[in-house]
Scaffold this motif. Sequence first.
Motif, PDB file in Angstrom:
ATOM      1  N   UNK A 110       0.830  -1.031   0.054  1.00 54.38           N
ATOM      2  CA  UNK A 110      -0.304   0.218   0.122  1.00 54.38           C
ATOM      3  C   UNK A 110       0.978   1.337  -0.267  1.00 54.38           C
ATOM      4  N   UNK A 111       0.562   2.018  -0.566  1.00 59.19           N
ATOM      5  CA  UNK A 111       0.974   3.775  -0.252  1.00 59.19           C
ATOM      6  C   UNK A 111       0.388   4.475   1.509  1.00 59.19           C
ATOM      7  N   UNK A 112       1.736   5.496   1.318  1.00 60.00           N
ATOM      8  CA  UNK A 112       1.306   6.608   2.510  1.00 60.00           C
ATOM      9  C   UNK A 112       1.733   5.986   3.697  1.00 60.00           C
ATOM     10  N   UNK A 113       1.750   6.818   4.658  1.00 58.03           N
ATOM     11  CA  UNK A 113       1.984   6.451   6.046  1.00 58.03           C
ATOM     12  C   UNK A 113       0.978   7.548   6.625  1.00 58.03           C
ATOM     13  N   UNK A 114       0.218   6.163   7.285  1.00 56.45           N
ATOM     14  CA  UNK A 114       0.305   5.492   7.518  1.00 56.45           C
ATOM     15  C   UNK A 114      -0.903   4.963   6.072  1.00 56.45           C
ATOM     16  N   UNK A 115      -0.550   3.765   6.152  1.00 59.81           N
ATOM     17  CA  UNK A 115      -0.942   3.262   5.443  1.00 59.81           C
ATOM     18  C   UNK A 115      -2.946   3.475   4.383  1.00 59.81           C
ATOM     19  N   UNK A 116      -2.884   3.573   3.495  1.00 61.89           N
ATOM     20  CA  UNK A 116      -3.906   4.212   2.746  1.00 61.89           C
ATOM     21  C   UNK A 116      -4.476   2.700   2.302  1.00 61.89           C
ATOM     22  N   UNK A 117      -5.398   2.001   2.459  1.00 57.12           N
ATOM     23  CA  UNK A 117      -6.086   0.852   2.422  1.00 57.12           C
ATOM     24  C   UNK A 117      -6.825   0.464   1.369  1.00 57.12           C
ATOM     25  N   UNK A 118      -6.694   1.534   0.270  1.00 55.60           N
ATOM     26  CA  UNK A 118      -7.518   1.641  -0.774  1.00 55.60           C
ATOM     27  C   UNK A 118      -6.681   2.209  -1.749  1.00 55.60           C
ATOM     28  N   UNK A 119      -5.181   1.549  -1.574  1.00 53.45           N
ATOM     29  CA  UNK A 119      -4.433   2.455  -2.966  1.00 53.45           C
ATOM     30  C   UNK A 119      -3.313   0.810  -3.818  1.00 53.45           C
ATOM     31  N   UNK A 120      -4.330  -0.258  -2.804  1.00 55.67           N
ATOM     32  CA  UNK A 120      -3.400  -1.578  -4.064  1.00 55.67           C
ATOM     33  C   UNK A 120      -3.502  -1.729  -4.943  1.00 55.67           C
ATOM     34  N   UNK A 121      -2.802  -1.831  -5.521  1.00 56.33           N
ATOM     35  CA  UNK A 121      -2.510  -1.704  -7.217  1.00 56.33           C
ATOM     36  C   UNK A 121      -1.587  -2.876  -7.587  1.00 56.33           C
ATOM     37  N   UNK A 122       0.220  -2.937  -7.923  1.00 51.87           N
ATOM     38  CA  UNK A 122       1.011  -3.660  -8.856  1.00 51.87           C
ATOM     39  C   UNK A 122       2.076  -4.179  -7.720  1.00 51.87           C
ATOM     40  N   UNK A 123       2.262  -3.812  -6.624  1.00 52.69           N
ATOM     41  CA  UNK A 123       3.375  -3.596  -5.647  1.00 52.69           C
ATOM     42  C   UNK A 123       2.964  -4.826  -4.070  1.00 52.69           C
ATOM     43  N   UNK A 124       3.285  -6.536  -4.403  1.00 48.59           N
ATOM     44  CA  UNK A 124       3.310  -6.960  -3.486  1.00 48.59           C
ATOM     45  C   UNK A 124       4.712  -7.250  -2.616  1.00 48.59           C
ATOM     46  N   UNK A 125       3.911  -7.804  -1.501  1.00 48.45           N
ATOM     47  CA  UNK A 125       5.330  -8.200  -1.060  1.00 48.45           C
ATOM     48  C   UNK A 125       5.037  -9.745  -0.409  1.00 48.45           C
ATOM     49  N   UNK A 126       6.387 -10.384   0.418  1.00 49.38           N
ATOM     50  CA  UNK A 126       6.236 -11.898   0.628  1.00 49.38           C
ATOM     51  C   UNK A 126       6.644 -11.361   2.067  1.00 49.38           C
TER      52      UNK A 126
END
Length: 191
Positions: A110-126
Amino acid sequence: MYLRCLLAVSLLCLAAALPAQNTRVLLDTDRGPLLVELDTVRAPITSANFLRYVDEGTYNNTLIHRVVSNFVVQGGGFKADGSPVTRFSAIASERNNGLLNTPGTIAMALSGNPPNTASATSDFFFNTGNNTNLNGNFTVFGKLVFGSKTLAGINTTPLFANSEQPVRIPLLKRAVRVAADAPKDAIEAAA
């Protein structure tokens, strides 16, 4: 005749009780294969979003650009030349779906700090650590089913001083769907 009907009904009940095979994706990196199984039942929107990027070829020749040892290994945002990938619209959050940010799971960044929970696009993490503190914000949508040595190697890759950027940035060569029953030796050979 009665026994045949009883057997048929029993087999149907048994088949309905068995869990369906979820979609699997091979992330073929220059460090080795990572095979993930998506939870399309508990995270259908997020899984569909990830598969859209896979099917469009967006993740091919991209960087695993962020490593925080024993926390996360992140990719999906930048091409091999460092330019950003083409992103689709952000998706709705599916956090609190019962899937936890524990080692070996895959989640959307997600983007932002605190995270914007409606910002998920392509980035993922393990998740490479026990990150249950992330459960309230970050949607887990699958798990690693093969390639734990590959992920462990990326998790411990040398970083620039005071940075989350690897000195030799891992490359995600391609991302493809694979058959749920594909043998592991075939996956290693394909990577």
